[in-house]
Scaffold this active site. Structure first.
Site, PDB file in Angstrom:
ATOM      1  N   CYS A 298      -4.717  -0.598  -3.603  1.00 37.03           N
ATOM      2  CA  CYS A 298      -4.551  -1.028  -5.204  1.00 37.03           C
ATOM      3  C   CYS A 298      -5.788  -1.707  -5.581  1.00 37.03           C
ATOM      4  CB  CYS A 298      -3.173  -1.707  -5.266  1.00 37.03           C
ATOM      5  SG  CYS A 298      -1.836  -0.901  -4.757  1.00 37.03           S
TER       6      CYS A 298
ATOM      7  N   ARG B  46     -11.380   2.830  -2.644  1.00 39.06           N
ATOM      8  CA  ARG B  46     -10.550   2.039  -1.925  1.00 39.06           C
ATOM      9  C   ARG B  46      -9.086   2.835  -1.599  1.00 39.06           C
ATOM     10  NH1 ARG B  46     -11.184  -3.658  -2.646  1.00 39.06           N
ATOM     11  NH2 ARG B  46      -8.857  -3.980  -2.328  1.00 39.06           N
TER      12      ARG B  46
ATOM     13  N   TRP C 148      -1.698   2.278  -4.920  1.00 38.13           N
ATOM     14  CA  TRP C 148      -1.401   2.782  -3.469  1.00 38.13           C
ATOM     15  C   TRP C 148      -0.213   2.698  -3.181  1.00 38.13           C
ATOM     16  CZ3 TRP C 148      -0.514   1.737   1.652  1.00 38.13           C
ATOM     17  CH2 TRP C 148      -1.053   2.395   2.613  1.00 38.13           C
TER      18      TRP C 148
ATOM     19  N   ASN D  69      -1.452  -6.244  -7.315  1.00 39.17           N
ATOM     20  CA  ASN D  69      -1.563  -5.944  -6.122  1.00 39.17           C
ATOM     21  C   ASN D  69      -0.910  -6.625  -5.019  1.00 39.17           C
ATOM     22  OD1 ASN D  69      -3.530  -4.148  -6.853  1.00 39.17           O
ATOM     23  ND2 ASN D  69      -5.229  -5.379  -6.253  1.00 39.17           N
ATOM     24  N   GLY D  70      -0.400  -6.160  -3.949  1.00 33.12           N
ATOM     25  CA  GLY D  70       0.496  -7.022  -2.828  1.00 33.12           C
ATOM     26  C   GLY D  70       2.025  -6.414  -2.800  1.00 33.12           C
TER      27      GLY D  70
ATOM     28  N   GLU E 247     -13.963   4.614  19.096  1.00 33.48           N
ATOM     29  CA  GLU E 247     -14.459   4.928  17.745  1.00 33.48           C
ATOM     30  C   GLU E 247     -14.691   6.385  17.329  1.00 33.48           C
ATOM     31  OE1 GLU E 247     -14.435   3.174  14.926  1.00 33.48           O
ATOM     32  OE2 GLU E 247     -15.994   4.128  13.740  1.00 33.48           O
TER      33      GLU E 247
ATOM     34  N   LYS F 195     -12.807   8.275  14.268  1.00 34.15           N
ATOM     35  CA  LYS F 195     -13.620   9.058  13.203  1.00 34.15           C
ATOM     36  C   LYS F 195     -13.187  10.118  12.965  1.00 34.15           C
ATOM     37  CE  LYS F 195     -14.884   6.493  11.363  1.00 34.15           C
ATOM     38  NZ  LYS F 195     -15.093   4.912  11.814  1.00 34.15           N
TER      39      LYS F 195
ATOM     40  N   GLU G 221      -9.485  10.618  11.592  1.00 37.55           N
ATOM     41  CA  GLU G 221      -9.301  10.047  10.399  1.00 37.55           C
ATOM     42  C   GLU G 221      -9.994  10.980   9.421  1.00 37.55           C
ATOM     43  OE1 GLU G 221     -10.621   6.012   9.450  1.00 37.55           O
ATOM     44  OE2 GLU G 221     -12.143   6.303  10.670  1.00 37.55           O
TER      45      GLU G 221
ATOM     46  N   HIS H  47      -5.326   9.762  35.815  1.00 33.37           N
ATOM     47  CA  HIS H  47      -3.618   8.929  35.858  1.00 33.37           C
ATOM     48  C   HIS H  47      -2.881   9.872  34.630  1.00 33.37           C
ATOM     49  CE1 HIS H  47      -5.207   6.327  38.623  1.00 33.37           C
ATOM     50  NE2 HIS H  47      -6.276   5.733  37.916  1.00 33.37           N
TER      51      HIS H  47
ATOM     52  N   LYS I  77      -9.406   1.993   1.779  1.00 28.71           N
ATOM     53  CA  LYS I  77     -10.518   1.238   2.338  1.00 28.71           C
ATOM     54  C   LYS I  77     -10.233  -0.037   2.634  1.00 28.71           C
ATOM     55  CE  LYS I  77     -14.876   0.933   3.388  1.00 28.71           C
ATOM     56  NZ  LYS I  77     -15.112   1.505   4.706  1.00 28.71           N
TER      57      LYS I  77
HETATM   58  C1  F6R Z   1     -11.823   3.225  10.201  1.00 33.12           C
HETATM   59  C2  F6R Z   1     -11.748   2.137   9.132  1.00 33.12           C
HETATM   60  C3  F6R Z   1     -10.669   1.073   9.486  1.00 33.12           C
HETATM   61  C4  F6R Z   1     -11.104  -0.201   9.256  1.00 33.12           C
HETATM   62  C5  F6R Z   1      -9.752  -1.266   9.376  1.00 33.12           C
HETATM   63  C6  F6R Z   1     -10.445  -2.694   9.169  1.00 33.12           C
HETATM   64  O1  F6R Z   1     -13.045   4.000   9.814  1.00 33.12           O
HETATM   65  O2  F6R Z   1     -12.531   1.926   8.234  1.00 33.12           O
HETATM   66  O3  F6R Z   1     -10.057   1.438  10.585  1.00 33.12           O
HETATM   67  O4  F6R Z   1     -12.100  -0.538  10.223  1.00 33.12           O
HETATM   68  O5  F6R Z   1      -8.857  -0.963   8.148  1.00 33.12           O
HETATM   69  O6  F6R Z   1     -11.263  -2.655   7.956  1.00 33.12           O
HETATM   70  P1  F6R Z   1     -12.014  -4.139   7.501  1.00 33.12           P
HETATM   71  O7  F6R Z   1     -13.131  -4.059   8.571  1.00 33.12           O
HETATM   72  O8  F6R Z   1     -12.256  -4.087   6.215  1.00 33.12           O
HETATM   73  O9  F6R Z   1     -11.181  -5.388   7.857  1.00 33.12           O
END
Ligand code: F6R
Length: 605
Positions: free
Chosen positions: A2, A27, A73, A99-100, A480, A484, A487, A503, A600
Site C-alpha cells: 500500500c 510497490r 494491496w 497502511n498497515g 537467488e 528470480k 518470481e 538425497h 516491493k
Molecule cells: C525478491 C525480493 C524480495 C525482497 C524481500 C525483502 O526479488 O525483492 O524477496 O528481497 O521482500 O525486501 P527488503 O530487502 O526490502 O527488506
C-alpha cells in the site's frame, strides 16, 4: 505494498495525488483512490486495478487544494472499489487512508455496528474513519489521537476533515510516513518516491508520532500530544533516478546499472594503505570487534539469500562464525539473543516489517545490531542506528537485482573491516581490495552474456521446472537464481546444494527439467562436475555457469563469466541468472516489474 500520498497547498490537489500514486505503483497494489476537500465537502474517487484506471474515470473538475490518495494491496477484503481507500465516516466528514493492519478491527467494528454505524467496506481500515468522526475530543488532531489510542496493530495514516480544510493529519506506528516540505505547500507520503518530483527536503515520522501539516507549516507531536521537534533532511535521490529511461522494464535497467551501483557502494570505502575498508556508519572500535563471537544476519527473501552469501563471506574473511536466518522466522521463535553476537539486518527498502520486528526484538533483548540498507532514512536504517548504506539508487522493479549485488559487496567491505582487525593478513586484504576494485568492470563484461542468455531462455521455454545447483559459495546464488526465475517468469524453480541432489531431488530430473549448475572459482570444481554428471546421466539438460572453458564440452550449454577471487566470484555468476529470469519472463509476456501477488516492500505481517 500500500502507498499513501497527501497534499496541501495552493495547487489543484488531484493531479499531484495521482502522479504521486503513479510513483508508488512499483510497490505493488490492486486498487487506488483519491479524496479532496472541495467547497466544504469531501469528494472521493476510487477504482479497482491500476492508477491509470483511476485517472481514466477521474471527473475533470475534481477541485480541492488539499487531498489524500492511496494504492491498496488487499489484506482484509477483496480488491474492489468499496474496499479501496480513502474511506469515509458515515457523514462524509472525515476521509482516511491507511497502511498497515488494525488487529482489533473486528471488535471495534462490532461495537460500532451495535451503535448503528453502517460500514461500506470489508476493510480493517474503515474503523479509523468512524472512530475519528465519532470522537468527542475537541480538534481534528485530538480526535485522531483518541482513535489511534483505541486501535491495536500497525498504521501509517493520513486524514482530511471537511471542517478543517487547511490541515492534513498523519500518524505512524510501524508503517512509514514522511512529510515533504515544499514552498507554500507540503506533502505526505509513505515513500519518498511519491515526493521527489516536488521536494527533496523531508521529515521522517517515528513510531508513535502525529503530524499536523498545513501549506505553510507543520508540527510533529507524540501520541500524548507533546511537541516533538524534528529536523528536515535532504533525500539523495531525485526524480530522474526513478525514471525508466529508454528501457522497457525497470528490471533490465537495474540489472544494467550494477557496475555503477557497485562503484558507488565502494566509493571512498577502500583503504589501500592498511588493506582494509572504512565504514563510517559502522560504529565498532577494534576492541568491540575482537569481542564479537558470532555474526547473525537477519533478512527476508532475496535479502536473506544475500545474507547467506554475506555470512559465508564474512566468516571466510574474519573467521567469525556467521550464519543467516529469515527475519520472519527469527522474530517468532523467541530467539536467544547473545550479547557477543553481532546481528546484521539486511533490507533494500528498509521497511520490511518482519526484518524491522526482528531488529526490535534483538534490541529489546540487549543485542548489538547494525544494518545493511539501501533506502536512507528508512525505518530499519533508523532502528539500527548504525550500518552500511548501499547507495544503489532507487530499486523500482519488485524483484531485487542491483540491491542484491550491492548487499554482497557491502558484506565484503564489512568482512574486510572485521577481518583486518582479526585474522586477515595484509596481503589477503589487498587481494580482496583488488578484486572489489575490478568488480564493476567484470560486471560490465558479464553483462555481455545477455544475448546468449536470451537465446537460452528461448531454448528452454518448454521447461516446466528448473533446478539451480550450487555448493558452498555457489549455494546462496543458486537460491537467488531460483527465486528470480520463479518470481518474475512463474516457472517453478528450486535451489539445492549440489551434494543434496542425490538425497531426493534427483528423482525429478528428466528432459523437461533444466538444471542450472554453478561453478564458482573455488576448489570444489570437480565435485560440481560430478553433480552435473549425475543430472546428465538422467537425461536432464544442464546449463553451466562458470569460467572453465572445459564446461562448454561437458554441459549442454555453457555461459562463461569472468572470474574474480573465490570470495567474490558468485557476484559475477549471479548476473547471467538475473538475465535468464528477465528473458524467460519477457518471452512469456508477463508483467516483469510487477509480478502477480508480490509487492516491493512488505510492510505487513
Ligand atoms: C525478491 C525480493 C524480495 C525482497 C524481500 C525483502 O526479488 O525483492 O524477496 O528481497 O521482500 O525486501 P527488503 O530487502 O526490502 O527488506
Amino acid at each position: 505494498m500500500c502507498g499513501i500520498v497527501g497534499y496541501v497547498g495552493r495547487r489543484d490537489a488531484s493531479p499531484i495525488l495521482v502522479e504521486g500514486l503513479q510513483r508508488l505503483e512499483y510497490r505493488g497494489y490492486d486498487s487506488a483512490g483519491v479524496a479532496v476537500v472541495n467547497d466544504g465537502s469531501i469528494r472521493v474517487h476510487k477504482a479497482k486495478g491500476r492508477v491509470s484506471d483511476l485517472l481514466a474515470g477521474l471527473p475533470k473538475r475534481f477541485g480541492g487544494t488539499i487531498g489524500i490518495g492511496h494504492t491498496r494491496w488487499a489484506t482484509h477484503g477483496v480488491p474492489n472499489e468499496p474496499n479501496a481507500h480513502p474511506h469515509l465516516d458515515a457523514e462524509g466528514r472525515i476521509a482516511i487512508v491507511h497502511n498497515g493492519i488494525i488487529e482489533n478491527f473486528k471488535e471495534i467494528r462490532g461495537k460500532l455496528q451495535s451503535e448503528g454505524v453502517a460500514f461500506s467496506s470489508d476493510t480493517d481500515s474503515e474503523v479509523l474513519a468512524h472512530l475519528i468522526s465519532r470522537s468527542k475530543a475537541e480538534g481534528l488532531v485530538e480526535k485522531v489521537r483518541e482513535a489511534l489510542l483505541s486501535v491495536e496493530g500497525t498504521y501509517g495514516i493520513c486524514v482530511v476533515d471537511r471542517d478543517t480544510p487547511d490541515t492534513l493529519v498523519a500518524a505512524r506506528n510501524g508503517s512509514p510516513i514522511v512529510i515533504g516540505i515544499g514552498e507554500k505547500e507540503n506533502f505526505i507520503a509513505s515513500d519518498v518516491a511519491a515526493l521527489v518530483r516536488h521536494t527533496q527536503q523531508v521529515v521522517y515520522l517515528d513510531d508513535g508520532e502525529i503530524a499536523i501539516v498545513k501549506a505553510n507549516e507543520f508540527q510533529t507531536l507524540g501520541l500524548d500530544l507533546s511537541e516533538r521537534t524534528k529536523r528536515s533532511q535532504k533525500v539523495d535521490w531525485d526524480v530522474g533516478t526513478y525514471d525508466k529511461g529508454a528501457h522497457d522494464h525497470y528490471l533490465r535497467k537495474e540489472i544494467l546499472e550494477q557496475p555503477e551501483a557497485v562503484t558507488r557502494a565502494l566509493s571512498g570505502r577502500l583503504d589501500t594503505r592498511f588493506s582494509t575498508s572504512h565504514l563510517g556508519g559502522v560504529e565498532l572500535d577494534p576492541k568491540e570487534i575482537l569481542r564479537i563471537k558470532r555474526i547473525q544476519v537477519l533478512a527476508c527473501g532475496s535479502g536473506y539469500y544475500a545474507g547467506l552469501a554475506g555470512a559465508r563471506l564474512i566468516e571466510s574473511l574474519s573467521r567469525i562464525p556467521s550464519s543467516a536466518e529469515p527475519a520472519s522466522e527469527f522474530r517468532y521463535r523467541n530467539p536467544i539473543v547473545d550479547p557477543d553476537t553481532l546481528y546484521i539486518a539486511v533490507s533494500q527498502s528498509g521497511e520490511t516489517l518482519d526484518t524491522l520486528r526482528a531488529v526490535q526484538e534483538v534490541k529489546r533483548k540487549g543485542g548489538m545490531v547494525t544494518g545493511i540498507v539501501n533506502v536512507v532514512g528508512s525505518s530499519i536504517a533508523r532502528e539500527c542506528g548504525s550500518g552500511i548504506y548501499l547507495h544503489a539508487g532507487p530499486e523500482v522493479s519488485v524483484a531485487s537485482t542491483k540491491a542484491f549485488t550491492s548487499t554482497i559487496v557491502a558484506f565484503a567491505l564489512l568482512g574486510l573491516h572485521l577481518g583486518r582487525v582479526r585474522d586477515l593478513s595484509p596481503s589477503d586484504g589487498a587481494r580482496i581490495i583488488n578484486a572489489l576494485s575490478s568488480l564493476p568492470d567484470k560486471i560490465t563484461e558479464t553483462l555481455q552474456t545477455e544475448e546468449q542468455v536470451a537465446d537460452l531462455a528461448k531454448k528452454y521455454l518448454d521447461s516446466t521446472s528448473a533446478f539451480f545447483i550450487g555448493r558452498v559459495n555457489g549455494f546462496p546464488i543458486a537460491c537467488e537464481g531460483a527465486q528470480k526465475l520463479k518470481e518474475i517468469s512463474y516457472v517453478h524453480a528450486e535451489a539445492y546444494p549440489a551434494s543434496e541432489l542425490k538425497h531426493g531431488p534427483l528423482a525429478l530430473v528428466c528432459p523437461e527439467f533444466v538444471s542450472v549448475v554453478l561453478f564458482p572459482n573455488d576448489d570444489l570444481y570437480d565435485k560440481n562436475v560430478s553433480a552435473m554428471e549425475e543430472i546428465k546421466a538422467r537425461n536432464g539438460p544442464v546449463i553451466s555457469v562458470g569460467h572453465n572453458p572445459e564446461l562448454a564440452a561437458i554441459s549442454d550449454d555453457f555461459v562463461r563469466v569472468p572470474s574474480s577471487e573465490p570470495e567474490l566470484d558468485s557476484i559475477l555468476i549471479n548476473i547471467p541468472l538475473q538475465l535468464f529470469a528477465y528473458h524467460s519472463a519477457l518471452i512469456r509476456g508477463v508483467d516483469i516489474d510487477q509480478p502477480r501477488n508480490l509487492a516491493k516492500s512488505v510492510t505487513v505481517e
